[in-house]
Design a protein around this motif. Structure first.
Motif, PDB file in Angstrom:
ATOM      1  N   PHE A   7      -2.126   1.830   1.430  1.00 14.62           N
ATOM      2  CA  PHE A   7      -2.392   2.788   2.479  1.00 14.62           C
ATOM      3  C   PHE A   7      -3.156   3.955   1.892  1.00 14.62           C
ATOM      4  CE2 PHE A   7       1.334   4.594   0.618  1.00 14.62           C
ATOM      5  CZ  PHE A   7       1.289   5.941   0.883  1.00 14.62           C
ATOM      6  N   VAL A   8      -3.821   4.698   2.750  1.00 13.51           N
ATOM      7  CA  VAL A   8      -4.652   5.825   2.341  1.00 13.51           C
ATOM      8  C   VAL A   8      -4.023   7.105   2.863  1.00 13.51           C
ATOM      9  CG1 VAL A   8      -6.937   6.871   2.552  1.00 13.51           C
ATOM     10  CG2 VAL A   8      -6.725   4.399   2.336  1.00 13.51           C
ATOM     11  N   SER A   9      -4.060   8.139   2.043  1.00 16.67           N
ATOM     12  CA  SER A   9      -3.521   9.441   2.405  1.00 16.67           C
ATOM     13  C   SER A   9      -4.561  10.503   2.102  1.00 16.67           C
ATOM     14  CB  SER A   9      -2.254   9.724   1.588  1.00 16.67           C
ATOM     15  OG  SER A   9      -1.798  11.043   1.791  1.00 16.67           O
ATOM     16  N   LYS A  10      -4.460  11.626   2.769  1.00 20.44           N
ATOM     17  CA  LYS A  10      -5.290  12.763   2.392  1.00 20.44           C
ATOM     18  C   LYS A  10      -4.872  13.186   0.994  1.00 20.44           C
ATOM     19  CE  LYS A  10      -6.233  14.431   6.976  1.00 20.44           C
ATOM     20  NZ  LYS A  10      -6.199  15.550   7.915  1.00 20.44           N
ATOM     21  N   ALA A  11      -5.840  13.562   0.176  1.00 19.78           N
ATOM     22  CA  ALA A  11      -5.554  13.908  -1.211  1.00 19.78           C
ATOM     23  C   ALA A  11      -4.827  15.249  -1.325  1.00 19.78           C
ATOM     24  CB  ALA A  11      -6.842  13.929  -2.027  1.00 19.78           C
ATOM     25  N   LYS A  12      -5.141  16.187  -0.456  1.00 17.57           N
ATOM     26  CA  LYS A  12      -4.513  17.505  -0.530  1.00 17.57           C
ATOM     27  C   LYS A  12      -3.033  17.378  -0.163  1.00 17.57           C
ATOM     28  CE  LYS A  12      -4.957  22.264   0.867  1.00 17.57           C
ATOM     29  NZ  LYS A  12      -5.762  23.244   1.594  1.00 17.57           N
ATOM     30  N   GLY A  13      -2.165  17.707  -1.106  1.00 16.96           N
ATOM     31  CA  GLY A  13      -0.736  17.631  -0.878  1.00 16.96           C
ATOM     32  C   GLY A  13      -0.199  16.212  -0.826  1.00 16.96           C
ATOM     33  N   HIS A  14      -0.928  15.259  -1.425  1.00 14.89           N
ATOM     34  CA  HIS A  14      -0.573  13.844  -1.305  1.00 14.89           C
ATOM     35  C   HIS A  14       0.808  13.513  -1.859  1.00 14.89           C
ATOM     36  CE1 HIS A  14      -1.350  12.570  -5.515  1.00 14.89           C
ATOM     37  NE2 HIS A  14      -2.174  13.607  -5.489  1.00 14.89           N
ATOM     38  N   ARG A  15       1.236  14.166  -2.917  1.00 18.93           N
ATOM     39  CA  ARG A  15       2.558  13.847  -3.480  1.00 18.93           C
ATOM     40  C   ARG A  15       3.673  14.176  -2.495  1.00 18.93           C
ATOM     41  NH1 ARG A  15      -0.455  16.053  -7.522  1.00 18.93           N
ATOM     42  NH2 ARG A  15      -0.854  14.698  -9.296  1.00 18.93           N
ATOM     43  N   GLU A  20       7.666  12.593   1.634  1.00 15.76           N
ATOM     44  CA  GLU A  20       8.154  12.760   3.005  1.00 15.76           C
ATOM     45  C   GLU A  20       8.145  11.436   3.764  1.00 15.76           C
ATOM     46  OE1 GLU A  20       6.030  15.786   5.157  1.00 15.76           O
ATOM     47  OE2 GLU A  20       6.348  17.251   3.565  1.00 15.76           O
ATOM     48  N   LYS A  21       7.046  10.706   3.669  1.00 15.27           N
ATOM     49  CA  LYS A  21       6.922   9.447   4.403  1.00 15.27           C
ATOM     50  C   LYS A  21       7.926   8.417   3.896  1.00 15.27           C
ATOM     51  CE  LYS A  21       5.006   7.053   7.576  1.00 15.27           C
ATOM     52  NZ  LYS A  21       5.365   7.292   8.951  1.00 15.27           N
ATOM     53  N   MET A  22       8.098   8.320   2.597  1.00 12.57           N
ATOM     54  CA  MET A  22       9.076   7.388   2.050  1.00 12.57           C
ATOM     55  C   MET A  22      10.486   7.793   2.477  1.00 12.57           C
ATOM     56  SD  MET A  22       7.627   4.876   0.456  1.00 12.57           S
ATOM     57  CE  MET A  22       8.784   4.190  -0.725  1.00 12.57           C
ATOM     58  N   HIS A  23      10.772   9.086   2.502  1.00 11.44           N
ATOM     59  CA  HIS A  23      12.084   9.563   2.943  1.00 11.44           C
ATOM     60  C   HIS A  23      12.341   9.152   4.398  1.00 11.44           C
ATOM     61  CE1 HIS A  23      15.628  12.090   3.039  1.00 11.44           C
ATOM     62  NE2 HIS A  23      15.201  12.600   4.178  1.00 11.44           N
ATOM     63  N   GLU A  44      18.076  -0.883  -4.485  1.00 12.79           N
ATOM     64  CA  GLU A  44      16.796  -1.467  -4.895  1.00 12.79           C
ATOM     65  C   GLU A  44      15.816  -0.367  -5.273  1.00 12.79           C
ATOM     66  OE1 GLU A  44      15.132  -4.461  -2.384  1.00 12.79           O
ATOM     67  OE2 GLU A  44      17.091  -4.926  -1.529  1.00 12.79           O
ATOM     68  N   THR A  45      14.847  -0.729  -6.085  1.00  9.69           N
ATOM     69  CA  THR A  45      13.810   0.205  -6.505  1.00  9.69           C
ATOM     70  C   THR A  45      12.453  -0.346  -6.131  1.00  9.69           C
ATOM     71  OG1 THR A  45      15.147   0.955  -8.374  1.00  9.69           O
ATOM     72  CG2 THR A  45      12.782   1.396  -8.488  1.00  9.69           C
ATOM     73  N   THR A  46      11.570   0.527  -5.674  1.00 14.57           N
ATOM     74  CA  THR A  46      10.178   0.136  -5.452  1.00 14.57           C
ATOM     75  C   THR A  46       9.286   1.164  -6.126  1.00 14.57           C
ATOM     76  OG1 THR A  46       8.569  -0.643  -3.826  1.00 14.57           O
ATOM     77  CG2 THR A  46       9.790   1.350  -3.260  1.00 14.57           C
ATOM     78  N   ILE A  47       8.086   0.749  -6.421  1.00 12.18           N
ATOM     79  CA  ILE A  47       7.117   1.625  -7.082  1.00 12.18           C
ATOM     80  C   ILE A  47       5.889   1.758  -6.191  1.00 12.18           C
ATOM     81  CG2 ILE A  47       5.697   1.987  -9.131  1.00 12.18           C
ATOM     82  CD1 ILE A  47       7.582  -0.042 -10.555  1.00 12.18           C
ATOM     83  N   VAL A  48       5.487   2.994  -5.975  1.00 12.43           N
ATOM     84  CA  VAL A  48       4.252   3.272  -5.248  1.00 12.43           C
ATOM     85  C   VAL A  48       3.289   3.863  -6.262  1.00 12.43           C
ATOM     86  CG1 VAL A  48       3.204   4.551  -3.352  1.00 12.43           C
ATOM     87  CG2 VAL A  48       5.560   3.747  -3.137  1.00 12.43           C
ATOM     88  N   THR A  49       2.107   3.255  -6.394  1.00 12.07           N
ATOM     89  CA  THR A  49       1.139   3.741  -7.376  1.00 12.07           C
ATOM     90  C   THR A  49      -0.106   4.273  -6.687  1.00 12.07           C
ATOM     91  OG1 THR A  49       0.206   1.532  -7.630  1.00 12.07           O
ATOM     92  CG2 THR A  49       1.887   2.182  -9.204  1.00 12.07           C
ATOM     93  N   ALA A  50      -0.632   5.348  -7.246  1.00 14.69           N
ATOM     94  CA  ALA A  50      -1.914   5.870  -6.806  1.00 14.69           C
ATOM     95  C   ALA A  50      -2.972   5.028  -7.492  1.00 14.69           C
ATOM     96  CB  ALA A  50      -2.052   7.340  -7.189  1.00 14.69           C
ATOM     97  N   THR A  51      -3.815   4.348  -6.696  1.00 15.97           N
ATOM     98  CA  THR A  51      -4.755   3.405  -7.299  1.00 15.97           C
ATOM     99  C   THR A  51      -6.201   3.863  -7.291  1.00 15.97           C
ATOM    100  OG1 THR A  51      -5.009   2.206  -5.210  1.00 15.97           O
ATOM    101  CG2 THR A  51      -3.315   1.429  -6.732  1.00 15.97           C
ATOM    102  N   GLN A  52      -6.560   4.740  -6.360  1.00 18.36           N
ATOM    103  CA  GLN A  52      -7.972   5.123  -6.268  1.00 18.36           C
ATOM    104  C   GLN A  52      -8.105   6.426  -5.500  1.00 18.36           C
ATOM    105  OE1 GLN A  52     -10.312   2.102  -4.392  1.00 18.36           O
ATOM    106  NE2 GLN A  52     -12.236   3.013  -4.980  1.00 18.36           N
ATOM    107  N   ARG A  56     -12.642  12.934  -3.483  1.00 21.53           N
ATOM    108  CA  ARG A  56     -11.701  14.055  -3.598  1.00 21.53           C
ATOM    109  C   ARG A  56     -10.879  14.316  -2.347  1.00 21.53           C
ATOM    110  NH1 ARG A  56     -15.302  18.937  -5.044  1.00 21.53           N
ATOM    111  NH2 ARG A  56     -15.814  18.338  -2.951  1.00 21.53           N
ATOM    112  N   HIS A  57     -11.147  13.645  -1.253  1.00 18.65           N
ATOM    113  CA  HIS A  57     -10.451  13.944  -0.004  1.00 18.65           C
ATOM    114  C   HIS A  57      -9.362  12.941   0.350  1.00 18.65           C
ATOM    115  CE1 HIS A  57     -13.238  17.156   0.814  1.00 18.65           C
ATOM    116  NE2 HIS A  57     -14.240  16.328   0.576  1.00 18.65           N
TER     117      HIS A  57
END
Length: 74
Positions: A7-15, A20-23, A44-52, A56-57
């Motif tokens: 999925f794609v997110s806005k970069a500003k405040g992405h963390r 929030e979304k995972m919560h 259970e554990t899952t990993i979300v990785t920033a891939t690209q 900058r947006h």
């Protein structure tokens, strides 16, 4: 989605947006190592990785081996 999902997110405040979304999906933030964000739910554990990062947006995330819908409404 089955298996890995992206999925794609806005970069500003992405963390904070990711956490929030995972919560909202019932996952609890457990920590970060490099570009991997670890979340736990029901033992259970899952990993979300920033891939690209695009121009900058926007940032693309991959959810590893989980069926989690992180799409947001515009």
């Amino acid at each position: 989605m089955n298996g890995d999902g992206e999925f794609v997110s806005k970069a500003k405040g992405h963390r904070e947006l990711l956490k929030e979304k995972m919560h909202e999906e019932g996952w609890i933030y457990a920590g970060q190592e490099g570009s991997g964000y670890f979340f736990e739910k029901d033992g259970e554990t899952t990993i979300v990785t920033a891939t690209q990062i695009w121009n900058r947006h926007y940032i693309m995330y991959r959810v590893v081996n989980r069926k989690i819908d992180l799409a947001t409404e515009s």
